[in-house]
Design a protein around this motif. Structure first.
Motif, PDB file in Angstrom:
ATOM      1  N   ALA A 248      39.956-108.329 -47.833  1.00 35.46           N
ATOM      2  CA  ALA A 248      39.880-107.049 -47.134  1.00 35.46           C
ATOM      3  C   ALA A 248      40.670-106.001 -47.898  1.00 35.46           C
ATOM      4  N   VAL A 249      40.296-104.750 -47.689  1.00 35.58           N
ATOM      5  CA  VAL A 249      41.063-103.611 -48.176  1.00 35.58           C
ATOM      6  C   VAL A 249      41.647-102.910 -46.955  1.00 35.58           C
ATOM      7  N   LEU A 250      42.929-102.571 -47.028  1.00 34.87           N
ATOM      8  CA  LEU A 250      43.625-101.889 -45.949  1.00 34.87           C
ATOM      9  C   LEU A 250      44.000-100.503 -46.430  1.00 34.87           C
ATOM     10  N   GLY A 251      43.667 -99.467 -45.659  1.00 30.86           N
ATOM     11  CA  GLY A 251      43.995 -98.126 -46.113  1.00 30.86           C
ATOM     12  C   GLY A 251      43.643 -97.060 -45.102  1.00 30.86           C
ATOM     13  N   ALA A 252      43.806 -95.826 -45.521  1.00 30.82           N
ATOM     14  CA  ALA A 252      43.499 -94.668 -44.686  1.00 30.82           C
ATOM     15  C   ALA A 252      41.989 -94.566 -44.464  1.00 30.82           C
ATOM     16  N   PRO A 253      41.566 -93.838 -43.423  1.00 27.18           N
ATOM     17  CA  PRO A 253      40.129 -93.679 -43.188  1.00 27.18           C
ATOM     18  C   PRO A 253      39.373 -93.130 -44.397  1.00 27.18           C
ATOM     19  N   ILE A 256      38.742 -96.084 -46.804  1.00 26.33           N
ATOM     20  CA  ILE A 256      37.697 -96.998 -46.338  1.00 26.33           C
ATOM     21  C   ILE A 256      36.328 -96.332 -46.426  1.00 26.33           C
ATOM     22  N   GLY A 257      36.242 -95.050 -46.072  1.00 25.22           N
ATOM     23  CA  GLY A 257      34.976 -94.338 -46.182  1.00 25.22           C
ATOM     24  C   GLY A 257      34.467 -94.275 -47.607  1.00 25.22           C
ATOM     25  N   THR A 258      35.385 -94.077 -48.558  1.00 25.20           N
ATOM     26  CA  THR A 258      34.995 -94.043 -49.970  1.00 25.20           C
ATOM     27  C   THR A 258      34.427 -95.392 -50.415  1.00 25.20           C
TER      28      THR A 258
END
Length: 317
Positions: A248-253, A256-258
């Protein structure tokens, strides 16, 4: 007409492969698969990444079985077509909550999570990569179409210098949290300060830290006070401490959108199997309910290091 590679004396593709294999054999670089039995042939397994011993835990296995019965053996497609289930969404929400991240995006492996995070977020800029980083990060750097500078292991000052002297508009700093070969922890605070000072994004691979480092095993970035920072992106794997499979990748919206829009290893890959998602969810339940598990793993590591030193072997801290 004949081409430059036609005629007698030309080397066929199998000949080239056999010759290359012979050279690897002579250099001691041949690899072999050694299938194991369910009980490791009665041996104590100290080689796996099953850091918390959850891969055969009854609750984890049963959760995988339940998810498989409900959702099927496979996800049936890429995440953007039919491969996203409510189970995947639940796992993403739980991973984000457990690690203190804004959002999470689940992949079918940690390797693919790294490929997407580094290649998509670092594209057409500068990527500064630690010399000890995992092969998946190295491959992601190659796919990014960016200038890549490899800095000495754990050297935050070298990272800051490269960032300060860059011509590129944007930059990305990428590091393992816990390095799989040496077992040391990256200087995450110093790296973050260097990245922020020079307008760069920090990507941290928590594969060997999740479930082992920090409170409840929430990871090295969480322990360093960096969880939830919008300019910090974390990647994790479900196949080590969580005893399952996937990443998984964890990050800001925005992050994740990118990745949903442009991450090729997300867009074109079949979604994580439901059974793996169910197992990972159960492992998170167990971690939250058993805060002593990460400390137990670290204590076992200290015991093994002490035994090794007693045998005259050199160990890392």
């Amino acid at each position: 007409m004949t081409g430059p590679h036609d005629g007698a004396g030309s080397t066929g593709p199998m000949d080239r492969l056999r010759a290359a294999a012979a050279r690897r054999e002579a250099a001691g670089l041949r690899r072999a698969l050694r299938p194991r039995t369910p009980d490791h042939d009665g041996l104590l397994d100290l080689a796996s990444n099953d850091y918390l011993g959850l891969a055969r835990h009854e609750r984890i296995v049963e959760a995988a079985v339940r998810a498989t019965r409900e959702w099927g053996a496979g996800s049936t497609g890429s995440r953007l077509v039919t491969g996203s289930t409510r189970l995947h969404a639940e796992l993403e929400d739980r991973l984000a909550a457990f690690t203190g991240a804004s959002r999470a995006l689940v992949f079918s492996s940690g390797y693919l999570a790294n490929l997407a995070a580094v290649a998509a977020l670092g594209r057409d800029g500068l990527i500064v990569s630690d010399a000890g980083n995992h092969a998946s990060i190295v491959d992601a750097c190659r796919l990014s179409r960016s200038r890549v500078v490899v800095t000495p292991h754990g050297d935050a000052e070298a990272v800051a210098k490269v960032l300060a002297e860059r011509d590129e508009e944007h930059a990305l700093v990428v590091t393992d949290a816990v390095f799989s070969v040496d077992g040391d922890v990256a200087p995450l605070r110093a790296l973050y300060e260097a990245a922020v000072r020079h307008g760069a994004l920090l990507v941290v691979d928590e594969a060997h830290a999740l479930g082992v480092v920090g409170d409840h095993g929430r990871g090295a970035a969480h322990a360093a006070g960096l969880a939830g920072r919008p300019d910090v992106v974390r990647t994790v794997t479900l196949s080590k401490s969580l005893g399952s499979q996937g990443g998984a990748v964890l990050g800001a919206p925005e992050v994740i959108g990118t990745l949903v829009d442009t991450g090729r290893s997300f867009i074109f890959d079949t979604g994580l199997a439901p059974g793996c998602a169910g197992a990972a969810l159960a492992a998170l339940d167990l971690l939250e309910a058993s805060p002593g598990l990460p400390a137990r793993a670290r204590e076992r590591a200290r015991e093994l290091a002490a035994l090794a030193r007693g045998l005259g072997l050199e160990t890392a801290d």
